[in-house]
Design a protein around this motif. Structure first.
Motif, PDB file in Angstrom:
ATOM      1  N   MET A   1      17.400   2.034 -27.223  1.00 58.28           N
ATOM      2  CA  MET A   1      16.701   0.799 -26.850  1.00 58.28           C
ATOM      3  C   MET A   1      16.036   0.965 -25.485  1.00 58.28           C
ATOM      4  O   MET A   1      16.645   1.496 -24.554  1.00 58.28           O
ATOM      5  N   LEU A   2      14.791   0.535 -25.393  1.00 56.96           N
ATOM      6  CA  LEU A   2      14.049   0.640 -24.141  1.00 56.96           C
ATOM      7  C   LEU A   2      13.704  -0.766 -23.650  1.00 56.96           C
ATOM      8  O   LEU A   2      12.643  -1.306 -23.947  1.00 56.96           O
ATOM      9  N   ASP A   3      14.637  -1.371 -22.923  1.00 55.85           N
ATOM     10  CA  ASP A   3      14.435  -2.715 -22.381  1.00 55.85           C
ATOM     11  C   ASP A   3      13.911  -2.574 -20.959  1.00 55.85           C
ATOM     12  O   ASP A   3      14.672  -2.489 -19.993  1.00 55.85           O
ATOM     13  N   LEU A   4      12.579  -2.540 -20.821  1.00 55.16           N
ATOM     14  CA  LEU A   4      11.974  -2.268 -19.522  1.00 55.16           C
ATOM     15  C   LEU A   4      12.306  -3.326 -18.481  1.00 55.16           C
ATOM     16  O   LEU A   4      12.304  -3.042 -17.278  1.00 55.16           O
ATOM     17  N   GLU A   5      12.595  -4.544 -18.921  1.00 57.05           N
ATOM     18  CA  GLU A   5      12.916  -5.594 -17.954  1.00 57.05           C
ATOM     19  C   GLU A   5      14.221  -5.322 -17.223  1.00 57.05           C
ATOM     20  O   GLU A   5      14.483  -5.902 -16.169  1.00 57.05           O
ATOM     21  N   SER A   6      15.051  -4.433 -17.762  1.00 57.67           N
ATOM     22  CA  SER A   6      16.280  -4.068 -17.057  1.00 57.67           C
ATOM     23  C   SER A   6      15.969  -3.341 -15.756  1.00 57.67           C
ATOM     24  O   SER A   6      16.811  -3.286 -14.847  1.00 57.67           O
ATOM     25  N   LEU A   7      14.743  -2.794 -15.636  1.00 59.20           N
ATOM     26  CA  LEU A   7      14.344  -2.112 -14.402  1.00 59.20           C
ATOM     27  C   LEU A   7      14.217  -3.081 -13.236  1.00 59.20           C
ATOM     28  O   LEU A   7      14.197  -2.663 -12.076  1.00 59.20           O
ATOM     29  N   PHE A   8      14.128  -4.386 -13.538  1.00 59.39           N
ATOM     30  CA  PHE A   8      14.081  -5.376 -12.468  1.00 59.39           C
ATOM     31  C   PHE A   8      15.366  -5.367 -11.645  1.00 59.39           C
ATOM     32  O   PHE A   8      15.422  -5.921 -10.541  1.00 59.39           O
ATOM     33  N   ASN A   9      16.437  -4.763 -12.179  1.00 61.16           N
ATOM     34  CA  ASN A   9      17.698  -4.707 -11.453  1.00 61.16           C
ATOM     35  C   ASN A   9      17.656  -3.708 -10.298  1.00 61.16           C
ATOM     36  O   ASN A   9      18.524  -3.731  -9.420  1.00 61.16           O
ATOM     37  N   LEU A  10      16.667  -2.803 -10.309  1.00 59.58           N
ATOM     38  CA  LEU A  10      16.510  -1.893  -9.181  1.00 59.58           C
ATOM     39  C   LEU A  10      16.005  -2.668  -7.967  1.00 59.58           C
ATOM     40  O   LEU A  10      15.249  -3.624  -8.097  1.00 59.58           O
ATOM     41  N   SER A  11      16.427  -2.242  -6.794  1.00 62.23           N
ATOM     42  CA  SER A  11      16.041  -2.939  -5.566  1.00 62.23           C
ATOM     43  C   SER A  11      14.833  -2.267  -4.923  1.00 62.23           C
ATOM     44  O   SER A  11      14.807  -1.042  -4.745  1.00 62.23           O
ATOM     45  N   TYR A  12      13.823  -3.070  -4.586  1.00 63.25           N
ATOM     46  CA  TYR A  12      12.617  -2.574  -3.933  1.00 63.25           C
ATOM     47  C   TYR A  12      12.303  -3.458  -2.727  1.00 63.25           C
ATOM     48  O   TYR A  12      12.713  -4.613  -2.671  1.00 63.25           O
ATOM     49  N   GLY A  13      11.536  -2.922  -1.807  1.00 59.79           N
ATOM     50  CA  GLY A  13      11.053  -3.711  -0.688  1.00 59.79           C
ATOM     51  C   GLY A  13       9.554  -3.911  -0.798  1.00 59.79           C
ATOM     52  O   GLY A  13       8.826  -3.019  -1.245  1.00 59.79           O
ATOM     53  N   MET A  14       9.072  -5.101  -0.417  1.00 62.91           N
ATOM     54  CA  MET A  14       7.646  -5.402  -0.473  1.00 62.91           C
ATOM     55  C   MET A  14       6.957  -4.932   0.807  1.00 62.91           C
ATOM     56  O   MET A  14       7.454  -5.162   1.913  1.00 62.91           O
ATOM     57  N   CYS A  15       5.825  -4.278   0.648  1.00 58.70           N
ATOM     58  CA  CYS A  15       5.123  -3.752   1.813  1.00 58.70           C
ATOM     59  C   CYS A  15       3.625  -3.652   1.530  1.00 58.70           C
ATOM     60  O   CYS A  15       3.183  -3.872   0.405  1.00 58.70           O
ATOM     61  N   ILE A  16       2.874  -3.325   2.558  1.00 53.96           N
ATOM     62  CA  ILE A  16       1.457  -3.010   2.417  1.00 53.96           C
ATOM     63  C   ILE A  16       1.267  -1.555   2.823  1.00 53.96           C
ATOM     64  O   ILE A  16       1.662  -1.151   3.919  1.00 53.96           O
ATOM     65  N   ILE A  17       0.692  -0.774   1.920  1.00 56.15           N
ATOM     66  CA  ILE A  17       0.387   0.622   2.213  1.00 56.15           C
ATOM     67  C   ILE A  17      -1.086   0.698   2.603  1.00 56.15           C
ATOM     68  O   ILE A  17      -1.950   0.265   1.843  1.00 56.15           O
ATOM     69  N   SER A  18      -1.371   1.224   3.777  1.00 55.12           N
ATOM     70  CA  SER A  18      -2.748   1.291   4.256  1.00 55.12           C
ATOM     71  C   SER A  18      -3.120   2.717   4.630  1.00 55.12           C
ATOM     72  O   SER A  18      -2.265   3.554   4.909  1.00 55.12           O
ATOM     73  N   SER A  19      -4.426   2.976   4.627  1.00 59.96           N
ATOM     74  CA  SER A  19      -4.930   4.290   5.007  1.00 59.96           C
ATOM     75  C   SER A  19      -6.372   4.124   5.468  1.00 59.96           C
ATOM     76  O   SER A  19      -6.878   3.006   5.607  1.00 59.96           O
ATOM     77  N   LYS A  20      -7.039   5.234   5.706  1.00 60.68           N
ATOM     78  CA  LYS A  20      -8.409   5.172   6.197  1.00 60.68           C
ATOM     79  C   LYS A  20      -9.245   6.276   5.577  1.00 60.68           C
ATOM     80  O   LYS A  20      -8.730   7.279   5.063  1.00 60.68           O
ATOM     81  N   LYS A  21     -10.564   6.085   5.622  1.00 57.42           N
ATOM     82  CA  LYS A  21     -11.528   7.098   5.225  1.00 57.42           C
ATOM     83  C   LYS A  21     -12.676   6.996   6.207  1.00 57.42           C
ATOM     84  O   LYS A  21     -13.468   6.054   6.152  1.00 57.42           O
ATOM     85  N   GLY A  22     -12.752   7.918   7.141  1.00 58.55           N
ATOM     86  CA  GLY A  22     -13.717   7.797   8.219  1.00 58.55           C
ATOM     87  C   GLY A  22     -13.377   6.599   9.082  1.00 58.55           C
ATOM     88  O   GLY A  22     -12.271   6.495   9.604  1.00 58.55           O
ATOM     89  N   ASN A  23     -14.331   5.668   9.196  1.00 57.20           N
ATOM     90  CA  ASN A  23     -14.105   4.448   9.975  1.00 57.20           C
ATOM     91  C   ASN A  23     -13.721   3.258   9.101  1.00 57.20           C
ATOM     92  O   ASN A  23     -13.622   2.134   9.598  1.00 57.20           O
ATOM     93  N   ASP A  24     -13.519   3.493   7.814  1.00 53.95           N
ATOM     94  CA  ASP A  24     -13.178   2.410   6.890  1.00 53.95           C
ATOM     95  C   ASP A  24     -11.675   2.364   6.644  1.00 53.95           C
ATOM     96  O   ASP A  24     -11.013   3.404   6.570  1.00 53.95           O
ATOM     97  N   PHE A  25     -11.159   1.140   6.497  1.00 58.24           N
ATOM     98  CA  PHE A  25      -9.733   0.930   6.245  1.00 58.24           C
ATOM     99  C   PHE A  25      -9.531   0.224   4.913  1.00 58.24           C
ATOM    100  O   PHE A  25     -10.389  -0.534   4.453  1.00 58.24           O
ATOM    101  N   ASN A  26      -8.399   0.456   4.298  1.00 59.15           N
ATOM    102  CA  ASN A  26      -8.026  -0.301   3.110  1.00 59.15           C
ATOM    103  C   ASN A  26      -6.507  -0.298   2.987  1.00 59.15           C
ATOM    104  O   ASN A  26      -5.812   0.534   3.580  1.00 59.15           O
ATOM    105  N   GLY A  27      -6.004  -1.244   2.218  1.00 60.29           N
ATOM    106  CA  GLY A  27      -4.562  -1.331   2.004  1.00 60.29           C
ATOM    107  C   GLY A  27      -4.263  -2.016   0.695  1.00 60.29           C
ATOM    108  O   GLY A  27      -5.116  -2.727   0.141  1.00 60.29           O
ATOM    109  N   CYS A  28      -3.070  -1.796   0.176  1.00 60.52           N
ATOM    110  CA  CYS A  28      -2.661  -2.439  -1.075  1.00 60.52           C
ATOM    111  C   CYS A  28      -1.191  -2.829  -0.985  1.00 60.52           C
ATOM    112  O   CYS A  28      -0.392  -2.158  -0.335  1.00 60.52           O
ATOM    113  N   THR A  29      -0.861  -3.929  -1.632  1.00 60.41           N
ATOM    114  CA  THR A  29       0.534  -4.355  -1.716  1.00 60.41           C
ATOM    115  C   THR A  29       1.293  -3.407  -2.635  1.00 60.41           C
ATOM    116  O   THR A  29       0.784  -2.996  -3.676  1.00 60.41           O
TER     117      THR A  29
END
Length: 236
Positions: A1-29
């Motif tokens: 059985m593959l109950d993917l919702e059971s993966l919600f039991n894993l603990s994660y932290g919320m963050c923003i990952i950011s980087s740059k390309k030349g003088n431009d910036f971007n980030g994603c949750t």
């Protein structure tokens, strides 16, 4: 059985990952950033290959993890999680500073940050696991509590972008199309979610056949959490 919702039991932290390309910036949750060794201190982040942030990390070989606090508004999370960096400047109006690697550290709603230089990248089908050597890390506000993915999902009612490493398609019930003639669909300007009166929003107590105009004033987008004022009618 593959109950993917059971993966919600894993603990994660919320963050923003950011980087740059030349003088431009971007980030994603993101919620898949984790320390992997203590000495030397190493961290790994998982980023979807479709994301602009992925392109920037590949180019610059650096990234920053800004750790979000529990009180972070859903709209702020949605700004980085549901809006595309190719369409908007995500950092416009956001307080940030440049770290020693040159990428932006988010200061709004942030507990602390971690800066890293990429030492390895592992292709994992839809995502890349970037492994980085930590070059700097600091707690910005000790009074704030870091937000876990569980808190974001179950307490704040947040949703997960389809490009996220932990995205799981929600189970849906039967959708009724009765009583919706003449009712317009509405599109969320933040994330692109379409509210369809034929389907309603049954996960949040809105029955099929409910017109957008009849939604409660406190109803929010089930994908990114913004209010009704961020929606516009879908043109026929």
């Amino acid at each position: 059985m593959l109950d993917l919702e059971s993966l919600f039991n894993l603990s994660y932290g919320m963050c923003i990952i950011s980087s740059k390309k030349g003088n431009d910036f971007n980030g994603c949750t993101a919620n898949t950033a984790f320390q992997i060794t203590p000495e030397p201190p190493m961290i790994a982040v998982s980023v979807n290959r479709q994301n602009l942030t992925h392109e920037y990390i590949v180019e610059s070989k650096i990234f920053v993890v800004s750790i979000l606090a529990e009180e972070t508004p859903l709209e702020f999370i949605g700004r980085f999680g549901f809006r595309g960096g190719r369409d908007v400047d995500k950092f416009q109006g956001v307080n940030y500073k440049l770290g020693i690697v040159g990428a932006p550290i988010v200061l709004d709603n942030t507990v602390g940050f971690i800066e890293a230089e990429v030492t390895n990248a592992i292709d994992v089908e839809t995502h890349t696991l970037f492994i980085g050597r930590i070059t700097a890390c600091e707690t910005i506000d000790e009074s704030k509590v870091p937000m876990t993915y569980n808190y974001y999902r179950d307490v704040k009612g947040g949703r997960t972008p389809r490009t996220a490493a932990t995205y799981i398609k929600q189970k849906s019930g039967t959708k009724s199309k009765q009583g919706v003639k003449g009712m317009k669909k509405y599109k969320c300007l933040m994330c692109g979610y379409i509210y369809d009166p034929a389907a309603g929003d049954t996960d949040n107590g809105i029955t099929a056949g409910t017109a957008f105009e009849d939604l409660p004033d406190d109803w929010t987008c089930p994908e990114c959490g913004v209010g009704k004022e961020e929606f516009e009618p879908v043109k026929d």
